[in-house]
Design a protein around this motif. Structure first.
Motif, PDB file in Angstrom:
ATOM      1  N   ASP A   1       0.842  -1.192   0.000  1.00 48.57           N
ATOM      2  CA  ASP A   1       0.000   0.000   0.000  1.00 48.57           C
ATOM      3  C   ASP A   1       0.884   1.252   0.000  1.00 48.57           C
ATOM      4  O   ASP A   1       1.801   1.382   0.822  1.00 48.57           O
ATOM      5  CB  ASP A   1      -0.902  -0.027   1.238  1.00 48.57           C
ATOM      6  N   ASP A   2       0.616   2.182  -0.916  1.00 50.24           N
ATOM      7  CA  ASP A   2       1.420   3.399  -1.017  1.00 50.24           C
ATOM      8  C   ASP A   2       1.391   4.226   0.264  1.00 50.24           C
ATOM      9  O   ASP A   2       2.384   4.845   0.637  1.00 50.24           O
ATOM     10  CB  ASP A   2       0.961   4.265  -2.196  1.00 50.24           C
ATOM     11  N   ARG A   3       0.259   4.233   0.959  1.00 56.04           N
ATOM     12  CA  ARG A   3       0.161   4.996   2.215  1.00 56.04           C
ATOM     13  C   ARG A   3       1.101   4.427   3.265  1.00 56.04           C
ATOM     14  O   ARG A   3       1.696   5.163   4.054  1.00 56.04           O
ATOM     15  CB  ARG A   3      -1.279   4.999   2.733  1.00 56.04           C
ATOM     16  N   VAL A   4       1.260   3.113   3.280  1.00 57.23           N
ATOM     17  CA  VAL A   4       2.166   2.459   4.222  1.00 57.23           C
ATOM     18  C   VAL A   4       3.611   2.719   3.814  1.00 57.23           C
ATOM     19  O   VAL A   4       4.468   2.956   4.671  1.00 57.23           O
ATOM     20  CB  VAL A   4       1.866   0.950   4.305  1.00 57.23           C
ATOM     21  N   ARG A   5       3.892   2.707   2.517  1.00 60.65           N
ATOM     22  CA  ARG A   5       5.250   2.981   2.047  1.00 60.65           C
ATOM     23  C   ARG A   5       5.690   4.393   2.413  1.00 60.65           C
ATOM     24  O   ARG A   5       6.846   4.632   2.719  1.00 60.65           O
ATOM     25  CB  ARG A   5       5.338   2.786   0.539  1.00 60.65           C
ATOM     26  N   GLU A   6       4.757   5.331   2.374  1.00 60.79           N
ATOM     27  CA  GLU A   6       5.069   6.716   2.712  1.00 60.79           C
ATOM     28  C   GLU A   6       5.163   6.926   4.216  1.00 60.79           C
ATOM     29  O   GLU A   6       5.897   7.795   4.676  1.00 60.79           O
ATOM     30  CB  GLU A   6       4.009   7.659   2.138  1.00 60.79           C
ATOM     31  N   ASN A   7       4.393   6.176   4.986  1.00 56.93           N
ATOM     32  CA  ASN A   7       4.352   6.344   6.435  1.00 56.93           C
ATOM     33  C   ASN A   7       4.132   4.974   7.065  1.00 56.93           C
ATOM     34  O   ASN A   7       3.012   4.468   7.085  1.00 56.93           O
ATOM     35  CB  ASN A   7       3.215   7.306   6.828  1.00 56.93           C
ATOM     36  N   SER A   8       5.187   4.382   7.592  1.00 62.60           N
ATOM     37  CA  SER A   8       5.099   3.020   8.130  1.00 62.60           C
ATOM     38  C   SER A   8       4.110   2.910   9.286  1.00 62.60           C
ATOM     39  O   SER A   8       3.585   1.834   9.557  1.00 62.60           O
ATOM     40  CB  SER A   8       6.474   2.521   8.558  1.00 62.60           C
ATOM     41  N   ALA A   9       3.828   4.010   9.976  1.00 59.89           N
ATOM     42  CA  ALA A   9       2.859   3.979  11.073  1.00 59.89           C
ATOM     43  C   ALA A   9       1.454   3.664  10.563  1.00 59.89           C
ATOM     44  O   ALA A   9       0.599   3.215  11.333  1.00 59.89           O
ATOM     45  CB  ALA A   9       2.863   5.311  11.824  1.00 59.89           C
ATOM     46  N   TYR A  10       1.206   3.890   9.280  1.00 57.10           N
ATOM     47  CA  TYR A  10      -0.112   3.635   8.697  1.00 57.10           C
ATOM     48  C   TYR A  10      -0.384   2.135   8.535  1.00 57.10           C
ATOM     49  O   TYR A  10      -1.509   1.727   8.312  1.00 57.10           O
ATOM     50  CB  TYR A  10      -0.231   4.356   7.353  1.00 57.10           C
ATOM     51  N   LEU A  11       0.649   1.320   8.679  1.00 56.13           N
ATOM     52  CA  LEU A  11       0.489  -0.128   8.547  1.00 56.13           C
ATOM     53  C   LEU A  11      -0.592  -0.660   9.481  1.00 56.13           C
ATOM     54  O   LEU A  11      -1.441  -1.452   9.070  1.00 56.13           O
ATOM     55  CB  LEU A  11       1.812  -0.842   8.831  1.00 56.13           C
ATOM     56  N   SER A  12      -0.593  -0.215  10.723  1.00 51.38           N
ATOM     57  CA  SER A  12      -1.588  -0.743  11.668  1.00 51.38           C
ATOM     58  C   SER A  12      -2.999  -0.340  11.277  1.00 51.38           C
ATOM     59  O   SER A  12      -3.939  -1.105  11.483  1.00 51.38           O
ATOM     60  CB  SER A  12      -1.279  -0.292  13.098  1.00 51.38           C
ATOM     61  N   VAL A  13      -3.174   0.833  10.680  1.00 49.72           N
ATOM     62  CA  VAL A  13      -4.504   1.270  10.244  1.00 49.72           C
ATOM     63  C   VAL A  13      -5.030   0.333   9.154  1.00 49.72           C
ATOM     64  O   VAL A  13      -6.164  -0.150   9.216  1.00 49.72           O
ATOM     65  CB  VAL A  13      -4.475   2.733   9.743  1.00 49.72           C
TER      66      VAL A  13
END
Length: 162
Positions: A80-92
């Motif tokens: 997911d591009d959002r996770v690649r940009e911000n690893s904290a978004y992984l949990s979301v």
């Protein structure tokens, strides 16, 4: 987790195809036992959020269900591009994949998880870890008054229920 042919209904899609929002098809398995069923693998766990999800109409939803994660659930968010940009978004993204319902809301997507209170997200992250890594929803606690140690079930429920 190995699944047998009996674990999923004949109509479920095992292909793992995702829709454009990044969600894989979530088929609800018939092996939800664990509370007196046929001894099958327990794959869904009820929970109660500490504060609750507030929808657009202002309704508070607290009771929900989280299913066990699959390897795909943990791998797909990494693309997911959002996770690649911000690893904290992984949990979301991960939580949105495994929570199947919160109250009457059954379309759980990253936007819903983003709108949770921080304490509810922290609760779900801990709940995820407990059911997927430890296999249960109990937590060891100590009474602050008498120092007695005991276990509580984080899944919630009413007083007196086991």
């Amino acid at each position: 987790m190995r699944r047998t042919a009996a674990a999923a209904p004949p109509h479920s899609d095992r292909s793992g195809h995702s829709d454009r929002s990044g969600h894989s098809d979530r088929s609800h398995h018939s092996d939800r036992s664990g509370d007196g069923g046929g001894g099958g693998l327990r794959t869904e766990f009820p929970f109660r959020l500490p504060r609750g999800y507030v929808d657009e109409q202002g309704t508070v939803h607290r009771d929900g269900v989280m299913r066990l994660a699959t390897a795909r659930d943990e791998l797909v968010p990494l693309r997911d591009d959002r996770v690649r940009e911000n690893s904290a978004y992984l949990s979301v993204v991960l939580i949105s994949r495994v929570v199947t319902r919160i109250g009457t809301v059954d379309d759980i997507h990253p936007g819903v998880v983003e709108d949770l209170f921080a304490s509810d997200l922290a609760f779900l992250q801990d709940f995820y870890r407990r059911i997927n890594a430890e296999g249960h929803t109990r937590a060891a606690v100590t009474c602050p008054s008498c120092q007695e140690e005991f276990a509580v079930d984080l899944a919630g429920g009413r007083l007196g229920e086991s």
